[in-house]
Design an enzyme around this catalytic site. Structure first.
Site, short mmCIF file in Angstrom:
data_model
loop_
_atom_site.label_atom_id
_atom_site.label_comp_id
_atom_site.label_asym_id
_atom_site.label_seq_id
_atom_site.Cartn_x
_atom_site.Cartn_y
_atom_site.Cartn_z
N LYS A 45 113.96 -58.40 -32.23
CA LYS A 45 113.31 -59.71 -32.40
C LYS A 45 114.26 -60.83 -31.96
CE LYS A 45 110.55 -62.94 -33.92
NZ LYS A 45 109.33 -63.25 -33.15
N ASN A 69 99.51 -64.98 -30.86
CA ASN A 69 100.45 -65.23 -31.95
C ASN A 69 101.11 -66.58 -31.79
OD1 ASN A 69 103.62 -65.13 -31.68
ND2 ASN A 69 102.80 -63.82 -30.04
N ILE A 71 104.06 -67.12 -33.95
CA ILE A 71 105.04 -66.79 -35.00
C ILE A 71 106.11 -67.89 -35.06
CG2 ILE A 71 106.75 -65.09 -35.77
CD1 ILE A 71 103.95 -63.90 -35.78
N ASN A 128 115.61 -65.25 -23.90
CA ASN A 128 114.19 -65.59 -23.94
C ASN A 128 114.02 -67.07 -23.63
OD1 ASN A 128 111.55 -66.14 -24.61
ND2 ASN A 128 111.72 -65.57 -26.77
N CYS A 131 109.30 -68.59 -24.63
CA CYS A 131 108.46 -68.58 -25.83
C CYS A 131 107.56 -69.81 -25.83
CB CYS A 131 109.32 -68.55 -27.10
SG CYS A 131 108.30 -68.57 -28.58
N GLY A 245 100.60 -55.74 -22.06
CA GLY A 245 99.39 -54.96 -22.25
C GLY A 245 99.51 -53.46 -22.02
C1 LIG Z 1 103.66 -60.94 -32.56
C2 LIG Z 1 104.50 -61.12 -31.33
C3 LIG Z 1 105.77 -61.65 -31.45
C4 LIG Z 1 106.57 -61.81 -30.31
N1 LIG Z 1 107.84 -62.32 -30.47
C5 LIG Z 1 108.66 -62.40 -29.38
C6 LIG Z 1 110.01 -62.82 -29.53
O1 LIG Z 1 110.49 -63.09 -30.62
N2 LIG Z 1 110.78 -62.89 -28.40
C7 LIG Z 1 110.30 -62.56 -27.16
O2 LIG Z 1 111.06 -62.64 -26.18
N3 LIG Z 1 109.02 -62.15 -26.99
C8 LIG Z 1 108.20 -62.06 -28.07
N4 LIG Z 1 106.91 -61.61 -27.91
C9 LIG Z 1 106.41 -61.28 -26.55
C10 LIG Z 1 106.50 -59.80 -26.27
O3 LIG Z 1 107.84 -59.35 -26.30
C11 LIG Z 1 105.87 -59.46 -24.89
O4 LIG Z 1 106.62 -60.11 -23.88
C12 LIG Z 1 104.42 -59.89 -24.75
O5 LIG Z 1 103.72 -59.75 -25.97
C13 LIG Z 1 103.70 -59.10 -23.65
O6 LIG Z 1 103.68 -57.72 -23.91
P1 LIG Z 1 102.46 -56.99 -24.70
O7 LIG Z 1 101.19 -57.47 -24.06
O8 LIG Z 1 102.71 -55.54 -24.52
O9 LIG Z 1 102.55 -57.42 -26.13
C14 LIG Z 1 106.08 -61.44 -29.03
C15 LIG Z 1 104.79 -60.90 -28.93
C16 LIG Z 1 104.01 -60.73 -30.05
C17 LIG Z 1 102.64 -60.12 -29.90
#
Ligand SMILES: Cc1cc2nc3c(=O)[nH]c(=O)nc-3n(C[C@H](O)[C@H](O)[C@H](O)COP(=O)(O)O)c2cc1C
Length: 300
Positions: A45, A69, A71, A128, A131, A245
């Site tokens: 995280k 999200n 968050i 990152n 965000c 995804g």
């Molecule tokens: C609930 C949630 C929290 C996330 N928190 C972070 C984070 O703290 N730092 C970050 O670089 N990406 C964060 N992401 C992004 C994911 O790492 C990822 O790049 C993004 O969700 C696309 O991938 P996915 O479609 O497989 O979820 C978060 C995604 C979700 C769904």
């Protein structure tokens, strides 16, 4: 067994399956479901210098084929991260640990990178800068090339660990952004973060999330993520960790075919907590059945 090892420049993974930041806690939360040492890497995280409570609730909304999200980078802060979270991963021998930093300013990111540079259990640092859920830092870094160059230069100067820069697709020109990262010393790219969107609470006639905008993830964004990886990999030489995804082995193969060197599983960890480990087996089965190697997973 065919080798699944991938060489991402300064970082070698035993296989290309990794987990995405914010979707796998600090690793140990998933150890009842996944043998962490079976994965290529786990990305933890996002952390900041101080602990963050994150945004007010609601912070999650379901969407067709995905979730949103807001968050707001809730996390334990660097002190607890080093004292409690990293030691809990000390016993793991094979999986690489990627620490993700998300400072609100250049100075905060520089300080975080310097602190993490001294941590043996951190194999790579992911920066990152994408965000969508915070007022300072976050996506703003992607919108100002001059500021981004200064940030990358200063962070690079503080660490020899592999430096991964995580980008968003909802920017003016992701290829140009990736080129700037390449020029300023990044070792790898993570593509993509969530896609900025909006949800409405029609009962109360207001925006659903406290900050209005939130980040969309899950299968809904996969075509956007595939395009980002495809476009960037044709121009930039840096290794790419593709995400957005991924829900099954075909998705993994698609990302590798369009130019990713490794992949990350995000939202689907919440649906199927053991998905990352199953994808390692799935990929092994896929290349064995086709009698090919990982390097053969390219477009014709
Ligand atoms: C609930 C949630 C929290 C996330 N928190 C972070 C984070 O703290 N730092 C970050 O670089 N990406 C964060 N992401 C992004 C994911 O790492 C990822 O790049 C993004 O969700 C696309 O991938 P996915 O479609 O497989 O979820 C978060 C995604 C979700 C769904």
């Amino acid at each position: 067994m065919k080798s699944l090892e991938v060489n991402l420049g300064k970082l070698v993974l035993q296989n290309p399956i990794t987990t995405a930041s914010g979707c796998f806690g600090y690793g140990t939360e998933y150890s009842d479901f996944v043998d962490l040492d079976s994965l290529g890497a786990i990305t933890l995280k996002s952390i900041t210098l101080n602990q963050r409570e994150g945004n007010p609730t609601p912070r999650i909304a379901e969407t067709p084929s995905g979730m949103m999200n807001s968050i707001g980078l809730a996390n334990c802060g660097i002190k607890e991260f080093i004292q409690e979270k990293l030691p809990a991963l000390e016993h793991l021998k094979k999986v690489k640990v990627i620490a993700n930093i998300a400072g609100h300013s250049t100075e905060e990111n520089v300080e975080l990178a310097e602190i993490l540079d001294g941590q043996k259990r951190v194999d790579a640092i992911e920066l990152n800068i994408s965000c969508p859920n915070v007022d300072a830092g976050g996506l703003a870094f992607c919108q100002d090339m001059a500021q981004l160059k200064v940030l990358l230069n200063k962070v690079r100067a503080k660490t020899d660990k592999p430096l991964i820069v995580k980008l968003a697709a909802n920017v003016h020109d992701i290829v140009n952004l990736a080129q700037v990262c390449e020029g300023e010393g990044a070792d790898m790219l993570s593509l993509i973060n969530t896609v900025t969107g909006l949800e409405v609470d029609i009962e109360n006639r207001k925006l659903f999330f406290s900050r209005g905008y939130a980040g969309l993830s899950g299968p809904a964004i996969r075509p956007i993520a595939l395009k980002a990886v495809y476009d960037v990999s044709r121009v930039v030489k840096l290794p790419i960790i593709g995400m957005g995804g991924i829900a099954n082995i075909d998705d993994v193969v698609k990302f590798l075919m369009v130019g990713a060197d490794a992949v990350s599983v995000g939202m689907m960890n919440f649906v199927e907590p053991d998905i990352s480990q199953r994808l390692v087996g799935g990929l092994q089965g896929y290349i064995r059945a086709k009698n090919i190697g990982l390097k053969d997973l390219t477009l014709n």
